[in-house]
Scaffold this motif. Structure first.
Motif, PDB file in Angstrom:
ATOM      1  N   VAL A 187       0.883  -1.192  -0.005  1.00  0.00           N
ATOM      2  CA  VAL A 187       0.015  -0.094  -0.095  1.00  0.00           C
ATOM      3  C   VAL A 187       0.975   1.095  -0.152  1.00  0.00           C
ATOM      4  CG1 VAL A 187      -1.566   1.349   1.404  1.00  0.00           C
ATOM      5  CG2 VAL A 187      -1.636  -1.211   1.095  1.00  0.00           C
ATOM      6  N   THR A 188       0.539   2.257  -0.811  1.00  0.00           N
ATOM      7  CA  THR A 188       1.274   3.633  -0.841  1.00  0.00           C
ATOM      8  C   THR A 188       0.663   4.653  -0.425  1.00  0.00           C
ATOM      9  OG1 THR A 188       0.540   3.859  -3.342  1.00  0.00           O
ATOM     10  CG2 THR A 188       2.734   2.788  -2.913  1.00  0.00           C
ATOM     11  N   GLY A 189      -0.468   4.324  -0.063  1.00  0.00           N
ATOM     12  CA  GLY A 189      -1.365   5.783   0.121  1.00  0.00           C
ATOM     13  C   GLY A 189      -2.871   5.332   1.051  1.00  0.00           C
ATOM     14  N   LEU A 190      -3.370   6.238   1.725  1.00  0.00           N
ATOM     15  CA  LEU A 190      -4.458   5.899   2.454  1.00  0.00           C
ATOM     16  C   LEU A 190      -5.720   6.811   2.255  1.00  0.00           C
ATOM     17  CD1 LEU A 190      -3.148   5.082   5.927  1.00  0.00           C
ATOM     18  CD2 LEU A 190      -3.779   3.521   4.347  1.00  0.00           C
ATOM     19  N   ALA A 191      -6.899   6.326   2.125  1.00  0.00           N
ATOM     20  CA  ALA A 191      -7.992   7.245   2.227  1.00  0.00           C
ATOM     21  C   ALA A 191      -8.960   6.951   3.316  1.00  0.00           C
ATOM     22  CB  ALA A 191      -8.799   7.239   0.845  1.00  0.00           C
TER      23      ALA A 191
END
Ligand SMILES: Nc1nc2c(ncn2[C@@H]2O[C@H](COP(=O)(O)OP(=O)(O)O)[C@@H](O)[C@H]2O)c(=O)[nH]1
Ligand SMILES: [Mg+2]
Length: 335
Positions: free
Chosen positions: A276-280
């Motif tokens: 995973v490279t980013g979150l929302a």
């Protein structure tokens, strides 16, 4: 900060101009965010304000109350412990002499906790489609977030394509198709039950041929502990890299804030499998568990790209650590 590098741009991401859509003034935005975060603000900001503001004497009882308040607001045990130790150190050194100073220090510590989560996010479509693979458990808000993102990118003048990679549920494919038609965004889909990796592979081929700027791929969200979902996601990443070794440029994990600490556990599992490279973080409106954003930041060390604060298309905002803490602690400031 959200930035865009467009096709034909040769500049480095660092020189990309800030091109976030012009929006109402900062005050208005903060006010709106505060309203959406009311429940978290009541649980965290108001609660701590009531405990601390008005120069009370610092004693063990007060410290215990702070600790309880932090835990109840879903900040998580580790983050709470770290912050409490920091405060205890300040008290011992006599750097914190009264409860007002303690309150300020606490707020500063919370901002610091969010530091790893705020990073520039450059949508670089200069060399081909920027692929965002959206993952997360069922109901987390993936498809909704995809719609919000597509709109945002369209407003920036970027062309967008969607891949209906949640092939597990027929309704999921239809949901995306209907949305795409209404908003004039092409959707690549196959019949339900088909192979998710094959849909996304087709979509990437098509996006590349058509010089689409951003491809956003939806995926199924069967429970995170099911091995087959994780295997499927690995396969999606593998087939994409056959077309573009650097794809997906972003693996965006969507987390539902109302899950509290479970969201952190889920994230750890996804992180192990699909880089995973980013979150929302979605559904921050209407929950008192917004404190989980601090736990997410502390435990995962991943950038939070966006927060979801409502079901409407505009209810997705780039994450800003100062704004988030201000909205929770000083809701009246924005009014
Ligand atoms: N209140 C609120 N609801 C949201 C938000 N994001 C998604 N939802 C709702 O959550 C539900 C599940 O969303 P969906 O996108 O279908 O989840 P998916 O299964 O991960 O694709 C829907 O009813 C959405 O309207 C948000 O930021 N706030
Ligand atoms: Mg969905």
């Amino acid at each position: 900060m959200l930035r865009f590098l467009r096709r034909g741009d040769k500049s480095s991401p660092d020189s990309a101009a800030e091109q976030d859509t012009p929006l109402p003034s900062k005050g208005n935005l903060l006010q709106k965010l505060s309203k959406r975060l009311t429940k978290t603000s009541q649980a965290l900001g108001d609660g701590l304000g009531r405990l601390l503001l008005g120069k009370k004497e610092i004693d063990d009882e007060l410290l215990e109350e702070i600790e309880t308040q932090l835990l109840m607001a879903d900040i998580g045990i580790d983050t709470t412990q770290r912050i409490m130790n920091k405060l205890a150190g300040g008290i011992q050194r006599q750097a914190l002499l009264n409860s007002d100073a303690l309150y300020q220090q606490l707020k500063d510590e919370l901002v610091l906790t969010l530091k790893p989560s705020e990073q520039n996010f450059t949508i670089d479509c200069s060399a081909g489609p920027f692929v965002i693979l959206v993952v997360g458990v069922n109901g987390a808000g993936k498809t909704t977030t995809i719609g919000k993102l597509a709109k945002r990118f369209q407003r920036e003048g970027l062309s967008v394509m969607l891949a209906a990679g949640d092939t597990f549920r027929a309704a999921a494919v239809e949901q995306l198709q209907v949305w795409g038609e209404r908003n004039d965004v092409p959707v690549v889909a196959q019949h339900s039950g088909s192979d998710s990796a094959s849909v996304i592979f087709d979509a990437l081929q098509s996006a590349t041929a058509k010089q689409v700027d951003v491809l956003i791929a939806d995926t199924a969200g069967r429970l995170h502990n099911k091995d087959n979902l994780m295997e499927e996601l690995k396969k999606v990443v593998r087939v994409m890299s056959k077309i573009d070794p650097s794809a997906p440029q972003e693996v965006l994990l969507v987390l539902d804030a109302t899950m509290g600490q479970n969201a952190v556990t889920q994230a750890e599992q996804f992180k192990q499998v699909v880089g995973v490279t980013g979150l929302a973080v979605t559904k921050l409106d209407g929950t008192a568990r917004g404190g989980v954003v601090f736990a997410i930041s502390e435990k995962l060390g991943l950038p939070i790209r966006f927060i979801g604060v409502g079901e409407q298309i505009d209810d997705l905002r780039p994450f800003d650590q100062h704004e988030f803490v201000e909205a929770i602690f000083n809701p009246e400031d924005g009014q």
